[in-house]
Motif scaffolding. Structure first.
Motif, PDB file in Angstrom:
ATOM      1  N   GLY A 141       9.507  -0.996 -14.306  1.00  0.00           N
ATOM      2  CA  GLY A 141       8.419  -1.572 -13.517  1.00  0.00           C
ATOM      3  C   GLY A 141       7.286  -0.585 -13.335  1.00  0.00           C
ATOM      4  O   GLY A 141       6.701  -0.098 -14.302  1.00  0.00           O
ATOM      5  N   GLU A 142       6.970  -0.269 -12.072  1.00  0.00           N
ATOM      6  CA  GLU A 142       5.902   0.667 -11.755  1.00  0.00           C
ATOM      7  C   GLU A 142       6.397   2.102 -11.634  1.00  0.00           C
ATOM      8  O   GLU A 142       5.651   2.988 -11.236  1.00  0.00           O
ATOM      9  CB  GLU A 142       5.213   0.254 -10.438  1.00  0.00           C
ATOM     10  CG  GLU A 142       4.522  -1.095 -10.498  1.00  0.00           C
ATOM     11  CD  GLU A 142       3.400  -1.108 -11.523  1.00  0.00           C
ATOM     12  OE1 GLU A 142       2.620  -0.146 -11.589  1.00  0.00           O
ATOM     13  OE2 GLU A 142       3.311  -2.112 -12.275  1.00  0.00           O
ATOM     14  N   LEU A 154       3.856   6.104  -7.940  1.00  0.00           N
ATOM     15  CA  LEU A 154       2.894   6.580  -6.945  1.00  0.00           C
ATOM     16  C   LEU A 154       3.381   7.814  -6.203  1.00  0.00           C
ATOM     17  O   LEU A 154       2.683   8.322  -5.325  1.00  0.00           O
ATOM     18  CB  LEU A 154       2.583   5.462  -5.940  1.00  0.00           C
ATOM     19  CG  LEU A 154       1.956   4.197  -6.512  1.00  0.00           C
ATOM     20  CD1 LEU A 154       1.785   3.147  -5.427  1.00  0.00           C
ATOM     21  CD2 LEU A 154       0.611   4.516  -7.160  1.00  0.00           C
ATOM     22  N   ALA A 155       4.592   8.286  -6.525  1.00  0.00           N
ATOM     23  CA  ALA A 155       5.185   9.416  -5.801  1.00  0.00           C
ATOM     24  C   ALA A 155       4.739  10.751  -6.377  1.00  0.00           C
ATOM     25  O   ALA A 155       5.533  11.679  -6.551  1.00  0.00           O
ATOM     26  CB  ALA A 155       6.711   9.301  -5.821  1.00  0.00           C
ATOM     27  N   THR A 211      -2.614   6.811  -7.773  1.00  0.00           N
ATOM     28  CA  THR A 211      -3.028   5.491  -7.304  1.00  0.00           C
ATOM     29  C   THR A 211      -2.559   4.458  -8.322  1.00  0.00           C
ATOM     30  O   THR A 211      -2.061   4.803  -9.396  1.00  0.00           O
ATOM     31  CB  THR A 211      -4.556   5.400  -7.159  1.00  0.00           C
ATOM     32  OG1 THR A 211      -5.150   5.547  -8.463  1.00  0.00           O
ATOM     33  CG2 THR A 211      -5.088   6.499  -6.239  1.00  0.00           C
ATOM     34  N   LYS A 212      -2.746   3.191  -8.012  1.00  0.00           N
ATOM     35  CA  LYS A 212      -2.320   2.143  -8.943  1.00  0.00           C
ATOM     36  C   LYS A 212      -3.081   2.228 -10.262  1.00  0.00           C
ATOM     37  O   LYS A 212      -2.569   1.825 -11.302  1.00  0.00           O
ATOM     38  CB  LYS A 212      -2.517   0.771  -8.301  1.00  0.00           C
ATOM     39  CG  LYS A 212      -1.520   0.487  -7.176  1.00  0.00           C
ATOM     40  CD  LYS A 212      -1.628  -0.938  -6.683  1.00  0.00           C
ATOM     41  CE  LYS A 212      -0.563  -1.223  -5.624  1.00  0.00           C
ATOM     42  NZ  LYS A 212      -0.646  -2.623  -5.128  1.00  0.00           N
ATOM     43  N   ARG A 213      -4.300   2.761 -10.203  1.00  0.00           N
ATOM     44  CA  ARG A 213      -5.095   2.887 -11.429  1.00  0.00           C
ATOM     45  C   ARG A 213      -4.930   4.252 -12.090  1.00  0.00           C
ATOM     46  O   ARG A 213      -5.314   4.430 -13.244  1.00  0.00           O
ATOM     47  CB  ARG A 213      -6.569   2.648 -11.114  1.00  0.00           C
ATOM     48  CG  ARG A 213      -6.897   1.216 -10.705  1.00  0.00           C
ATOM     49  CD  ARG A 213      -8.388   1.046 -10.542  1.00  0.00           C
ATOM     50  NE  ARG A 213      -8.736  -0.337 -10.215  1.00  0.00           N
ATOM     51  CZ  ARG A 213      -9.985  -0.772 -10.058  1.00  0.00           C
ATOM     52  NH1 ARG A 213     -10.991   0.072 -10.204  1.00  0.00           N
ATOM     53  NH2 ARG A 213     -10.212  -2.031  -9.756  1.00  0.00           N
ATOM     54  N   ASN A 214      -4.403   5.193 -11.346  1.00  0.00           N
ATOM     55  CA  ASN A 214      -4.291   6.558 -11.867  1.00  0.00           C
ATOM     56  C   ASN A 214      -2.884   7.084 -11.606  1.00  0.00           C
ATOM     57  O   ASN A 214      -2.617   7.740 -10.608  1.00  0.00           O
ATOM     58  CB  ASN A 214      -5.335   7.463 -11.208  1.00  0.00           C
ATOM     59  CG  ASN A 214      -5.258   8.893 -11.711  1.00  0.00           C
ATOM     60  OD1 ASN A 214      -4.866   9.140 -12.845  1.00  0.00           O
ATOM     61  ND2 ASN A 214      -5.610   9.841 -10.852  1.00  0.00           N
TER      62      ASN A 214
END
Length: 235
Positions: A83-84, A101-102, A107-110
């Motif tokens: 997934g993410e 994101l950890a 960020t969601k874009r980076n």
């Protein structure tokens, strides 16, 4: 330090008490009465240790299987994109999860573009016997990377958990000895893995072989033995 067996009670008391591997805090009450004060018991055999001020307590034993504990720094290998985030092998019974994101500034874009086989140095943010461990690649207090993140290049050496704890001791002879001879960069995880980066492959191999030879499970060489061993390698 003292030897302990599973089930022994430990006199650990501190206003900011933190329990490490091998210890469990239990509470309970008998016959419906008022709950007693919490007690600390050992969950494995080994040597009981505590920090100088008595705030941190843990049990050390030399084993190959790593049992995750919160706030510990580990070296892992990305084995799957999920997934993410990612699934990471840290040498424990179950793979750990690492959210995309950890990371510092993610960020969601980076987000970091980790691939299968990449090596990361991470901190265990969650460890529970009934849940898979979770990782973060930043310091919990500063939210900065503080050395956590992807380890690019280099080579990962596997050793016993006891050897890793020795290498994390500033008084241990090996890393200062090797650092005086080579342009060396190392990262030590408590999960039985050491990441090594040097000027060329020959030096990386020499450092790796020294770590394996000093390991209590691999011969237990002392400082004089290592100096002689390096001479035989021609480095």
């Amino acid at each position: 330090m003292s030897a302990v067996l599973p089930g022994q009670q430990v006199p650990a008391q501190h206003v900011n008490l933190k329990l490490g591997p091998g210890l469990l805090q239990t509470t309970g009450s008998a016959n419906g009465g008022p709950p007693p004060s919490a007690s600390i018991i050992t969950t494995r055999a080994g040597t009981l240790n505590h920090s100088a001020n008595g705030s941190k307590w843990w049990v050390e034993n030399n084993s190959r299987r790593y049992v995750p504990a919160p706030q510990e720094g580990v070296i892992g290998v990305v084995v799957q994109k999920a997934g993410e985030g990612f699934r990471v092998d840290i040498g424990s019974a179950h793979s750990a999860s690492l959210d995309g994101l950890a990371f510092e500034g993610a960020t969601k874009r980076n987000k970091p573009n980790l691939k299968i086989g990449n090596i990361v140095y991470a901190r265990i943010s969650l460890a529970h016997k009934d849940m898979e461990p979770e990782l973060e690649c930043f310091d919990a207090q500063t939210r900065k990377s503080e050395g956590f993140g992807e380890l690019k290049g280099g080579f990962m050496v596997r050793c016993s958990l006891g050897m890793c704890r020795q290498l994390l001791d500033p008084k241990h002879f090996l890393l200062p000895l090797l650092g005086a001879r080579f342009q060396l960069e190392t990262v030590v995880g408590v999960n039985g893995r050491v990441w090594v980066s040097a000027k060329d492959a020959r030096e990386v191999i020499a450092v790796s072989r020294c770590i394996e030879s000093v390991d209590p499970d691999g011969g237990g060489m002392d400082e004089a033995d290592v100096v002689n061993f390096l001479k035989t390698l021609g480095v």
